[in-house]
Every structure is written in structure tokens, then in C-alpha cells.
Design a protein around this motif. Structure first.
Motif, short mmCIF file in Angstrom:
data_model
loop_
_atom_site.label_atom_id
_atom_site.label_comp_id
_atom_site.label_asym_id
_atom_site.label_seq_id
_atom_site.Cartn_x
_atom_site.Cartn_y
_atom_site.Cartn_z
N PRO A 34 0.82 -1.22 0.00
CA PRO A 34 0.00 0.00 0.00
C PRO A 34 0.85 1.26 0.00
O PRO A 34 1.97 1.27 0.52
N ALA A 35 0.32 2.30 -0.59
CA ALA A 35 0.93 3.63 -0.49
C ALA A 35 0.45 4.27 0.82
O ALA A 35 -0.55 3.84 1.41
N ARG A 36 1.15 5.29 1.26
CA ARG A 36 0.77 5.95 2.51
C ARG A 36 -0.68 6.46 2.45
O ARG A 36 -1.42 6.35 3.44
N ALA A 37 -1.10 6.97 1.31
CA ALA A 37 -2.46 7.51 1.19
C ALA A 37 -3.52 6.43 1.36
O ALA A 37 -4.65 6.72 1.79
N ASP A 38 -3.18 5.18 1.05
CA ASP A 38 -4.14 4.10 1.19
C ASP A 38 -4.56 3.90 2.65
O ASP A 38 -5.69 3.48 2.93
N LEU A 39 -3.66 4.17 3.57
CA LEU A 39 -3.94 3.97 4.98
C LEU A 39 -4.90 5.02 5.54
O LEU A 39 -5.45 4.86 6.62
N ASP A 40 -5.06 6.13 4.79
CA ASP A 40 -5.97 7.19 5.22
C ASP A 40 -7.38 7.05 4.65
O ASP A 40 -8.27 7.82 5.00
N LYS A 41 -7.57 6.08 3.76
CA LYS A 41 -8.90 5.91 3.16
C LYS A 41 -9.89 5.47 4.24
O LYS A 41 -9.57 4.68 5.12
N PRO A 42 -11.12 5.97 4.18
CA PRO A 42 -12.11 5.63 5.21
C PRO A 42 -12.52 4.16 5.16
O PRO A 42 -12.66 3.58 4.08
N PHE A 43 -12.69 3.59 6.32
CA PHE A 43 -13.12 2.20 6.42
C PHE A 43 -14.64 2.07 6.35
O PHE A 43 -15.17 1.09 5.82
N ALA A 44 -15.36 3.06 6.87
CA ALA A 44 -16.81 2.95 7.01
C ALA A 44 -17.53 2.68 5.68
O ALA A 44 -18.41 1.81 5.64
N PRO A 45 -17.22 3.37 4.57
CA PRO A 45 -17.92 3.06 3.32
C PRO A 45 -17.65 1.64 2.82
O PRO A 45 -18.55 0.96 2.31
N LEU A 46 -16.42 1.18 2.98
CA LEU A 46 -16.08 -0.19 2.59
C LEU A 46 -16.86 -1.19 3.43
O LEU A 46 -17.41 -2.18 2.92
N GLU A 47 -16.94 -0.92 4.73
CA GLU A 47 -17.69 -1.78 5.63
C GLU A 47 -19.17 -1.82 5.26
O GLU A 47 -19.79 -2.90 5.23
N ALA A 48 -19.73 -0.66 4.95
CA ALA A 48 -21.15 -0.59 4.59
C ALA A 48 -21.43 -1.39 3.32
O ALA A 48 -22.46 -2.08 3.21
N GLU A 49 -20.53 -1.31 2.33
CA GLU A 49 -20.71 -2.05 1.09
C GLU A 49 -20.61 -3.55 1.35
O GLU A 49 -21.39 -4.35 0.79
#
Length: 364
Positions: A34-49
Motif C-alpha cells: 500500500p501507499a501511505r495515502a491508502d492507509l488514510d482511506k475511510p473504512f466505514a464506506p467499505l464496511e457498509a458495502e
């Protein structure tokens, strides 16, 4: 007894193109780092999907997180270490969070719950994944390192998981390498915990947020966060969250002296804090090497030190912790004990410890 915690000299960096004899996992780690920016992506939308695609995942969420934060004196008694006690998660360890995040990420990215999965693990993550996949009806093939107990293998199979054992003499890296081949041979999705940005994101939004809320209720500002490192996901995510609340809180990655971060030696099966360690051949955990140099401090704890600390915490404070949790407590203690009295630090305690760790602790 005085315990010395040594500082490792390894620095963050990138994994080599191919570790000799482990070309498969070297290739996949490089491809999916992963790139550093990937670690800042929100988890909540992924979880909801993921919940939309596989509603049964939502039911698992209720047994994960909201774990207690338990204050104990530091090793020299000059301050307090707040233990984030992850044993209260549904599978008995912090790896409940990781397993859940991995499954959410796999389902959401695939766009379907019809998945055939594989992953490697030496213990707690295997238990969590086997339990969750058994509940969800997902096809799971786990690869465990050579030398893992028959007790664990039997428990995993009882949950419906297939189990393969890595090559003798190849350590944890051997199980990772074999998992790549299993995934490719059987057309399975490799979860690849060491590159799972979603794991760090979940720890940022949940584990870190929990600690902030808990300590803020006591008016406490910690000077350090210490966590034993397997993949580095719990440390990375929790550190990101806590940095937002306390910019001067120092994150410290705790590795076993027997297998330091970026260890250039070939992997082996030497006893060490369970669930932690360098991978061998200079390979560095991608979730940590995504950060700029100097973001984390690196510290090592020898296995006998961790076992002694496990016994001390149980005897003096009535709390059972894993070897990695004991190592994190020692490290956090070193941070508060070297400064003015009355300071506070946080240590992530992955579990109450394995049967094998407590057998070793009883024998020292």
C-alpha cells in the motif's frame, strides 16, 4: 528484576525484489504494497458495502471492539501504562478486528460474497478467520508455519477450514510463500494481511478512536503508544488516530530480539513473542514501510524478558497478557519511567497469551 529493552537499528524501507527461495511472496508483497495515502482511506464506506453484499457480516461486528483500557503501574512505578485489553474481542484477540477488516475488504472489492479465500497465520488470525468464515459459510484455506501445534490445526479444521503446513525450516515467511501458491493453484483470493490497508483503517477509526475516548474521559494525555508488530496494522492505524489527538505521542513498534524489523537473516523457528517478528531476508512490513522514515521508533524485547513480564503482570496486578502485550508494556514503561514521574503511555495487548507462552513462562 531489571528488564532492559534494546533499540533496534533497522530502518523503514522497501522489500527486496525477491528473497532467495521466497520469490512468490516477495513478488506479491511488492505488487500489493500500500501507499501511505491508502492507509488514510475511510473504512466505514467499505464496511457498509460489505454489509450490503453479505448482511451476515454485520452481525459479527457486535462482538468486535469496545475493549477495556486497564491502567497498571509502569515497570519502575514512576507512571502508568494503560493496557488496551483486546482479549475481550469475540475470538479472544486483536486479530478479530483484523479478520473482520480483511473480510470486509475482500467482499467489498470483489463485489460479491461468493469468495474462495486463503490466508497465512501462525495462530490468532487463523482462529478468528476460521470462526468468522465458518459462521459466514465462506470457503477458507489456511496455511500455517511448520511446527504449529496439532491443537491449533485441529481447532481450525473443526471450524471447516482447510489447513496446509509450510515447509520445515522456513519460519513464518514459508507459510506466506506457500499461501501465494495455494491461492494461485486453487484460484482463491489471498487476503494478504501484511498489505491490508483496510486493517490499518479499521484500527484508525475504531481502536484508536476508542483509546482517545477512554483516555479523554480520564483527562489523560499519553506520551507514547507501544504495540507488538506482526503486520503492523494495529500500530499503524492506532498511531494515526492518536496523532490527531496528541501530536507528541510517540508510536513505538515492538519486535522480538530473535527476529528484528528488516532482519537480514533467513527465517527460523526460534521461540519469540507470539504473533510478532521480522520476516527474514531483509523484508520489511509494507504497512510500516509506507510511512516516512522516523515516524515510528523501533524497539526489541527478548522472549525471556517478555515471559518474565507476563508473570509479573499476572502476579502483581492480576491481569493475563500475551508475550507481545508484555513486551508492549515493558516498552511503554521505558517511555514513562525515563521522564518526570506521573506520565502515561498506552500498550496494545493482543490477547491473554497462548497455552504455549504460559507453559514457557512457567518454566523460566
Amino acid at each position: 528484576m531489571t528488564t532492559t529493552v534494546m533499540t533496534a537499528t533497522a530502518r523503514p524501507g522497501t522489500a527486496p525484489a525477491a528473497a532467495p527461495g521466497f520469490e512468490d511472496i516477495s513478488r506479491v508483497l511488492a505488487d500489493r504494497a500500500p501507499a501511505r495515502a491508502d492507509l488514510d482511506k475511510p473504512f466505514a464506506p467499505l464496511e457498509a458495502e460489505a454489509h450490503r453484499l453479505l448482511p451476515a457480516l454485520a452481525a459479527l461486528r457486535h462482538g468486535i471492539g469496545d475493549t477495556p483500557l486497564v491502567p497498571v503501574p509502569s515497570r519502575a512505578g514512576r507512571g502508568r501504562v494503560w493496557l488496551k485489553a483486546e482479549a475481550s474481542n469475540t475470538s479472544g484477540s486483536v486479530k478479530s478486528r483484523t479478520a473482520y477488516a480483511l473480510l470486509c475488504g475482500a467482499v467489498a472489492s470483489a463485489g460479491t460474497p461468493e469468495l474462495r479465500l486463503t490466508e497465512y497465520s501462525g495462530g490468532s488470525l487463523a482462529v478468528a478467520l476460521a470462526e468468522m468464515c465458518g459462521h459466514l459459510g465462506l470457503d477458507l484455506h489456511l496455511v500455517v508455519p511448520y511446527g504449529v501445534s496439532e491443537r491449533l490445526q485441529t481447532a481450525l479444521r473443526r471450524q471447516g477450514a482447510q489447513v496446509t503446513v509450510g515447509r520445515e525450516g522456513t519460519g513464518f515467511l514459508g507459510s506466506m510463500d506457500e499461501a501465494v501458491r495455494v491461492a494461485e493453484r486453487e484460484d482463491r483470493h489471498l487476503l494478504l494481511q501484511h498489505c491490508a490497508a483496510e486493517s490499518a483503517a479499521m484500527h484508525r477509526e475504531h481502536t484508536g478512536a476508542e483509546i482517545i475516548g477512554q483516555l479523554s474521559g480520564y483527562g489523560v494525555e499519553p506520551v507514547a503508544l507501544a504495540a507488538g508488530v506482526g503486520t503492523g496494522g494495529s500500530l499503524a492505524g492506532t498511531a494515526l488516530a492518536m496523532a490527531g489527538a496528541w501530536p507528541h505521542c510517540r508510536p513505538v513498534a515492538v519486535f522480538p530480539s530473535e527476529a528484528v524489523y528488516g532482519d537480514e537473516r533467513a527465517p527460523d523457528g526460534a521461540r519469540r513473542m507470539s504473533g510478532t517478528g521480522g520476516l527474514g531476508h531483509g523484508i520489511r512490513q509494507p504497512l510500516l514501510s509506507a510511512f516516512p522514515e522516523g515516524y515510528f521508533s523501533y524497539t526489541t524485547v527478548a522472549y525471556p524478558q517478555a515471559l518474565d513480564a507476563m508473570r509479573h503482570l499476572r502476579r502483581e496486578h492480576g491481569i493475563s497478557v500475551s508475550g507481545s502485550g508484555a513486551g508492549a508494556w515493558l516498552t511503554a514503561s521505558a517511555e514513562v519511567d525515563q521522564g518526570p514521574p506521573g506520565r502515561n503511555a498506552v500498550a496494545v495487548v493482543a490477547s491473554r497469551g497462548t497455552i504455549e507462552e504460559w507453559e514457557h513462562a512457567a518454566g523460566i
